[in-house]
Design an enzyme around this catalytic site. Structure first.
Site, PDB file in Angstrom:
ATOM      1  N   HIS A   1      -1.272   6.264   8.162  1.00  0.00           N
ATOM      2  CA  HIS A   1      -0.268   5.316   8.658  1.00  0.00           C
ATOM      3  C   HIS A   1       1.134   5.722   8.188  1.00  0.00           C
ATOM      4  O   HIS A   1       2.077   5.789   9.000  1.00  0.00           O
ATOM      5  CB  HIS A   1      -0.646   3.920   8.139  1.00  0.00           C
ATOM      6  CG  HIS A   1       0.309   2.826   8.475  1.00  0.00           C
ATOM      7  ND1 HIS A   1       0.043   1.881   9.432  1.00  0.00           N
ATOM      8  CD2 HIS A   1       1.527   2.500   7.966  1.00  0.00           C
ATOM      9  CE1 HIS A   1       1.058   1.025   9.511  1.00  0.00           C
ATOM     10  NE2 HIS A   1       1.976   1.373   8.626  1.00  0.00           N
ATOM     11  N   GLU A   2       1.288   6.032   6.899  1.00  0.00           N
ATOM     12  CA  GLU A   2       2.623   6.348   6.373  1.00  0.00           C
ATOM     13  C   GLU A   2       3.152   7.663   6.933  1.00  0.00           C
ATOM     14  O   GLU A   2       4.348   7.805   7.197  1.00  0.00           O
ATOM     15  CB  GLU A   2       2.599   6.370   4.843  1.00  0.00           C
ATOM     16  CG  GLU A   2       2.297   5.018   4.207  1.00  0.00           C
ATOM     17  CD  GLU A   2       3.274   3.919   4.610  1.00  0.00           C
ATOM     18  OE1 GLU A   2       4.466   4.228   4.822  1.00  0.00           O
ATOM     19  OE2 GLU A   2       2.841   2.760   4.718  1.00  0.00           O
TER      20      GLU A   2
ATOM     21  N   HIS B   1       5.540   0.412  13.868  1.00  0.00           N
ATOM     22  CA  HIS B   1       4.349  -0.432  13.980  1.00  0.00           C
ATOM     23  C   HIS B   1       4.105  -0.859  15.427  1.00  0.00           C
ATOM     24  O   HIS B   1       5.048  -1.153  16.164  1.00  0.00           O
ATOM     25  CB  HIS B   1       4.494  -1.677  13.097  1.00  0.00           C
ATOM     26  CG  HIS B   1       4.547  -1.362  11.636  1.00  0.00           C
ATOM     27  ND1 HIS B   1       5.458  -1.929  10.779  1.00  0.00           N
ATOM     28  CD2 HIS B   1       3.794  -0.516  10.889  1.00  0.00           C
ATOM     29  CE1 HIS B   1       5.258  -1.456   9.554  1.00  0.00           C
ATOM     30  NE2 HIS B   1       4.268  -0.589   9.593  1.00  0.00           N
TER      31      HIS B   1
ATOM     32  N   THR C   1       1.106   2.018  24.138  1.00  0.00           N
ATOM     33  CA  THR C   1       0.533   1.054  23.190  1.00  0.00           C
ATOM     34  C   THR C   1       0.857  -0.347  23.713  1.00  0.00           C
ATOM     35  O   THR C   1       2.019  -0.676  23.936  1.00  0.00           O
ATOM     36  CB  THR C   1       1.130   1.228  21.780  1.00  0.00           C
ATOM     37  OG1 THR C   1       2.556   1.208  21.869  1.00  0.00           O
ATOM     38  CG2 THR C   1       0.684   2.537  21.160  1.00  0.00           C
TER      39      THR C   1
ATOM     40  N   ASP D   1       7.680  -0.539  19.896  1.00  0.00           N
ATOM     41  CA  ASP D   1       7.519   0.685  19.101  1.00  0.00           C
ATOM     42  C   ASP D   1       8.036   1.902  19.871  1.00  0.00           C
ATOM     43  O   ASP D   1       7.844   3.030  19.446  1.00  0.00           O
ATOM     44  CB  ASP D   1       6.054   0.886  18.696  1.00  0.00           C
ATOM     45  CG  ASP D   1       5.117   0.973  19.898  1.00  0.00           C
ATOM     46  OD1 ASP D   1       5.599   0.899  21.055  1.00  0.00           O
ATOM     47  OD2 ASP D   1       3.893   1.125  19.686  1.00  0.00           O
TER      48      ASP D   1
ATOM     49  N   TRP E   1       3.172  -3.566  16.648  1.00  0.00           N
ATOM     50  CA  TRP E   1       3.650  -4.903  17.023  1.00  0.00           C
ATOM     51  C   TRP E   1       5.180  -4.967  17.093  1.00  0.00           C
ATOM     52  O   TRP E   1       5.756  -6.026  17.342  1.00  0.00           O
ATOM     53  CB  TRP E   1       3.094  -5.980  16.085  1.00  0.00           C
ATOM     54  CG  TRP E   1       3.615  -5.953  14.684  1.00  0.00           C
ATOM     55  CD1 TRP E   1       4.685  -6.654  14.203  1.00  0.00           C
ATOM     56  CD2 TRP E   1       3.129  -5.198  13.578  1.00  0.00           C
ATOM     57  NE1 TRP E   1       4.872  -6.379  12.865  1.00  0.00           N
ATOM     58  CE2 TRP E   1       3.931  -5.485  12.457  1.00  0.00           C
ATOM     59  CE3 TRP E   1       2.066  -4.280  13.413  1.00  0.00           C
ATOM     60  CZ2 TRP E   1       3.722  -4.911  11.198  1.00  0.00           C
ATOM     61  CZ3 TRP E   1       1.865  -3.716  12.168  1.00  0.00           C
ATOM     62  CH2 TRP E   1       2.683  -4.024  11.080  1.00  0.00           C
TER      63      TRP E   1
ATOM     64  N   LEU F   1       0.818  -1.211   0.000  1.00  0.00           N
ATOM     65  CA  LEU F   1       0.000   0.000   0.000  1.00  0.00           C
ATOM     66  C   LEU F   1       0.851   1.260   0.000  1.00  0.00           C
ATOM     67  O   LEU F   1       0.438   2.289  -0.524  1.00  0.00           O
ATOM     68  CB  LEU F   1      -0.915   0.009   1.223  1.00  0.00           C
ATOM     69  CG  LEU F   1      -1.905  -1.153   1.339  1.00  0.00           C
ATOM     70  CD1 LEU F   1      -2.687  -1.037   2.642  1.00  0.00           C
ATOM     71  CD2 LEU F   1      -2.850  -1.163   0.151  1.00  0.00           C
ATOM     72  N   GLY F   2       2.037   1.183   0.616  1.00  0.00           N
ATOM     73  CA  GLY F   2       2.880   2.365   0.673  1.00  0.00           C
ATOM     74  C   GLY F   2       4.142   2.080   1.452  1.00  0.00           C
ATOM     75  O   GLY F   2       4.265   1.030   2.088  1.00  0.00           O
TER      76      GLY F   2
HETATM   77 ZN   LIG Z   1       3.912   0.705   8.132  1.00  0.00          ZN
END
Ligand SMILES: [Zn+2]
Length: 315
Positions: A126-127, A136, A154, A149, A138, A86-87
């Site tokens: 997100h980007e 991220h 989080t 992260d 995770w 996606l990017g």
């Molecule tokens: Zn990412």
């Protein structure tokens, strides 16, 4: 200001946070010429997917477009990245200036024409998170619990979440085995667009630290008008007559400084006209008789002003 904040589930409301960050389209390009901040570059390259993250899109010699100065602009090149990605984004403080920015797959941009479930604009959210140094949720350890992260609020998360659930769903894994579980609704997970709805206070602190550190020059970018100029009503500086018109219109420009660009759009937003006047006369005539009858909008941009006026053409 984000309407999706109503979706933040009760379990995360106390740590969901306002970023206090707003972006604006550039008013000026790197040469100081007026711009909408959006440019279209024809290319013979049908796909930039062959080698994801190779940044070919960032180089005119490779079929893309050279990035504008990263100290003053966030570049978001949009292109065909194929079906697998996606990017991608270069993190702050690393890499070369020519590759800086967020490269986005055209099928995941905006709402109109984008491909579900990536059709709610969250790929760029997100980007841009990455561009402001977010990692991220995770921790990029793909299934383990040691990754981080570097954000305290989080929850630990084993692996990326790739799907979607009702937003109040509590999801647990071996890294966060008890309620409230891991935060799959976070913009920095891989959840479908519809399920993403928050950054946390810790993530906001990390983004603000980036704007106070490696990306601080963006805050004083010369690419946008000072806010004070935007607040002035300049509409009296331009008059267009006659309207309605049978084809020829006259535009009176008063107080427009230097190079002035006039763009015309139909009511669907299609551009039908572009003229650049180096030093505009007080009155400039345009023959629009090649256009069909209807309502059009003229956007007139100079170094100091941007004005939009309506024109009606009749036959
Ligand atoms: Zn990412």
């Amino acid at each position: 200001m984000n309407a999706d904040t109503v979706n933040v589930p009760a379990i995360w409301k106390s740590i969901a946070a306002n970023t206090h960050i707003q972006f604006r389209l550039a008013d000026f390009d790197t040469l100081g010429n007026p711009t909408t901040g959006i440019i279209h570059i024809p290319t013979a390259v049908t796909s930039f997917a062959n080698s994801p993250s190779d940044h070919k899109i960032n180089f005119a010699t490779l079929g893309g477009a050279n990035a504008w100065n990263r100290n003053h602009y966030l570049n978001i090149p949009i292109c065909n990245l194929g079906t697998g990605i996606l990017g991608y984004t270069q993190m702050p403080g690393v890499g070369t200036a020519s590759k800086d920015g967020c490269v986005i797959n055209y099928m995941a941009v905006g709402k109109t024409g984008a491909t579900a479930p990536y059709n709610l604009g969250r790929t760029i959210t997100h980007e841009v998170g990455h561009w402001l140094n977010l990692i991220h949720t995770w921790g990029d350890d793909y299934g383990y619990c040691y990754g981080t992260d570097y954000v305290a609020d989080t929850p630990n998360e084993g692996n990326a979440n790739y799907s979607n659930y009702p937003v109040s769903t509590v999801r647990t894994d071996s890294c966060s085995p008890n309620s409230p579980g891991f935060m799959w609704q976070n913009y920095m997970d891989y959840t479908d667009d519809a399920g993403m709805c928050l950054f946390t206070a810790g993530q906001v602190a990390r983004m603000q630290a980036t704007l106070a550190g490696p990306r601080d020059s963006i805050l004083s970018s010369p690419a946008v008008w000072p806010a004070a100029v935007k607040q002035i009503d300049w509409t009296a500086a331009v008059s267009i007559y006659p309207s309605p018109s049978k084809g020829v219109i006259n535009i009176r420009l008063q107080g427009m400084t230097g190079k002035t660009v006039i763009r015309g759009f139909d009511i669907s937003g299609n551009q039908v006209l572009e003229r650049t006047l180096e030093n505009p006369d007080p009155v400039t005539g345009f023959d629009l008789s090649y256009l069909s009858e209807g309502v059009y909008f003229l956007e007139i941009t100079s170094l100091n002003r941007r004005i939009v006026r309506k024109v009606v053409l009749i036959r």
